[in-house]
Design an enzyme around this catalytic site. Structure first.
Site, PDB file in Angstrom:
ATOM      1  N   GLN A 127     -14.481   2.690   1.805  1.00 41.55           N
ATOM      2  CA  GLN A 127     -14.086   2.194   0.096  1.00 41.55           C
ATOM      3  C   GLN A 127     -13.757   3.199  -0.283  1.00 41.55           C
ATOM      4  O   GLN A 127     -14.310   3.770  -0.897  1.00 41.55           O
ATOM      5  CB  GLN A 127     -14.371   1.044  -0.600  1.00 41.55           C
ATOM      6  CG  GLN A 127     -14.038   0.564  -1.560  1.00 41.55           C
ATOM      7  CD  GLN A 127     -14.461  -0.780  -2.134  1.00 41.55           C
ATOM      8  OE1 GLN A 127     -15.860  -0.965  -2.264  1.00 41.55           O
ATOM      9  NE2 GLN A 127     -14.473  -1.266  -3.418  1.00 41.55           N
ATOM     10  N   ASP A 169       1.155  -1.504  -0.288  1.00 38.79           N
ATOM     11  CA  ASP A 169      -0.716   0.486   0.342  1.00 38.79           C
ATOM     12  C   ASP A 169       0.900   1.356   0.208  1.00 38.79           C
ATOM     13  O   ASP A 169       2.101   1.604   0.802  1.00 38.79           O
ATOM     14  CB  ASP A 169      -0.792   0.313   1.362  1.00 38.79           C
ATOM     15  CG  ASP A 169      -1.873   1.374   1.027  1.00 38.79           C
ATOM     16  OD1 ASP A 169      -3.312   0.368   0.910  1.00 38.79           O
ATOM     17  OD2 ASP A 169      -1.815   2.613   0.941  1.00 38.79           O
ATOM     18  N   HIS A 193      -9.997  -4.965  -3.119  1.00 43.91           N
ATOM     19  CA  HIS A 193      -9.351  -5.585  -2.975  1.00 43.91           C
ATOM     20  C   HIS A 193      -9.378  -5.854  -0.628  1.00 43.91           C
ATOM     21  O   HIS A 193     -10.204  -5.527  -0.410  1.00 43.91           O
ATOM     22  CB  HIS A 193      -7.916  -4.383  -2.653  1.00 43.91           C
ATOM     23  CG  HIS A 193      -8.786  -3.002  -1.646  1.00 43.91           C
ATOM     24  ND1 HIS A 193      -9.807  -2.295  -3.029  1.00 43.91           N
ATOM     25  CD2 HIS A 193      -8.149  -2.404  -0.619  1.00 43.91           C
ATOM     26  CE1 HIS A 193     -10.487  -1.374  -2.219  1.00 43.91           C
ATOM     27  NE2 HIS A 193      -9.165  -1.179  -1.063  1.00 43.91           N
ATOM     28  N   HIS A 240      -6.843  -4.970   2.589  1.00 46.59           N
ATOM     29  CA  HIS A 240      -6.085  -5.178   3.015  1.00 46.59           C
ATOM     30  C   HIS A 240      -5.558  -6.047   4.198  1.00 46.59           C
ATOM     31  O   HIS A 240      -6.061  -6.472   4.527  1.00 46.59           O
ATOM     32  CB  HIS A 240      -6.221  -4.039   3.992  1.00 46.59           C
ATOM     33  CG  HIS A 240      -7.212  -2.542   3.593  1.00 46.59           C
ATOM     34  ND1 HIS A 240      -5.646  -1.591   2.767  1.00 46.59           N
ATOM     35  CD2 HIS A 240      -7.877  -2.397   2.893  1.00 46.59           C
ATOM     36  CE1 HIS A 240      -6.707  -0.742   2.733  1.00 46.59           C
ATOM     37  NE2 HIS A 240      -7.940  -1.264   2.401  1.00 46.59           N
TER      38      HIS A 240
HETATM   39  P1  AMP Z   1      -9.857   1.024   0.405  1.00 46.74           P
HETATM   40  O1  AMP Z   1     -10.224   3.063   1.118  1.00 46.74           O
HETATM   41  O2  AMP Z   1     -10.196   0.138   1.384  1.00 46.74           O
HETATM   42  O3  AMP Z   1     -10.153   1.457  -1.054  1.00 46.74           O
HETATM   43  O4  AMP Z   1      -8.425   1.257  -0.111  1.00 46.74           O
HETATM   44  C1  AMP Z   1      -7.613   2.113  -0.859  1.00 46.74           C
HETATM   45  C2  AMP Z   1      -5.816   1.472  -0.295  1.00 46.74           C
HETATM   46  O5  AMP Z   1      -5.343   2.312  -1.936  1.00 46.74           O
HETATM   47  C3  AMP Z   1      -5.864   2.711   0.488  1.00 46.74           C
HETATM   48  O6  AMP Z   1      -5.373   2.654   1.557  1.00 46.74           O
HETATM   49  C4  AMP Z   1      -4.730   3.541  -0.657  1.00 46.74           C
HETATM   50  O7  AMP Z   1      -3.512   3.880   0.278  1.00 46.74           O
HETATM   51  C5  AMP Z   1      -4.028   1.867  -1.946  1.00 46.74           C
HETATM   52  N1  AMP Z   1      -3.123   3.056  -2.508  1.00 46.74           N
HETATM   53  C6  AMP Z   1      -4.496   3.978  -3.533  1.00 46.74           C
HETATM   54  N2  AMP Z   1      -3.315   4.551  -4.582  1.00 46.74           N
HETATM   55  C7  AMP Z   1      -1.925   3.417  -4.975  1.00 46.74           C
HETATM   56  C8  AMP Z   1      -1.681   2.932  -5.587  1.00 46.74           C
HETATM   57  N3  AMP Z   1      -0.881   3.987  -6.671  1.00 46.74           N
HETATM   58  N4  AMP Z   1      -0.579   1.991  -5.009  1.00 46.74           N
HETATM   59  C9  AMP Z   1      -0.776   1.826  -3.954  1.00 46.74           C
HETATM   60  N5  AMP Z   1      -2.092   1.314  -2.969  1.00 46.74           N
HETATM   61  C10 AMP Z   1      -2.214   2.452  -3.273  1.00 46.74           C
END
Ligand code: AMP
Length: 112
Positions: A92, A30, A98, A100
């Protein structure tokens, strides 16, 4: 479904720190970690969120959990937490399913 940043990571159009890949799944760190170890496990199939998965996705969903566990072990984790935010009200922000995986710190319950 409109293309998300995770589709671009799958296609290598934007960089990511990839920890694991197979035909069905990808795991990468992440970009905004909430624990010393924080990576995401995603299906290559662009499922928007868990509640849009169907019976056809049953084996794929099980596979994602096994990938999460395998990569957690690879990262040296014994205890770890899995989180999946389903929908905006749950937090989200990226609309490609995804999981985590967070570890290497202690966690409280209930989660925030
Ligand atoms: P959610 O809020 O559960 O949808 O989680 C989305 C996650 O994606 C967050 O923890 C972000 O930090 C992560 N994220 C967003 N863009 C990227 C990226 N380019 N590479 C890796 N993680 C990312």
């Amino acid at each position: 479904m409109s293309e998300t940043i995770f589709s671009k990571i799958i296609k290598r159009e934007i960089p990511a720190s990839i920890l694991y890949e197979d035909d069905l799944a990808l795991a990468f760190r992440d970009v905004n970690p909430q624990a010393p170890v924080h990576f995401l496990v995603i299906p290559k199939k662009p499922i928007v969120k868990l509640s849009e998965a169907t019976i056809e996705d049953q084996a794929l969903l099980g596979h994602l959990l096994l990938v999460a566990s395998k990569v957690a072990a690879q990262e040296g984790l014994t205890g770890f937490r899995l989180v999946t935010n389903n929908g905006e009200e749950a937090g989200q922000t990226v609309f490609h399913l995804h999981i985590h995986v967070l570890g290497d710190r202690s966690f409280t319950w209930p989660p925030g």
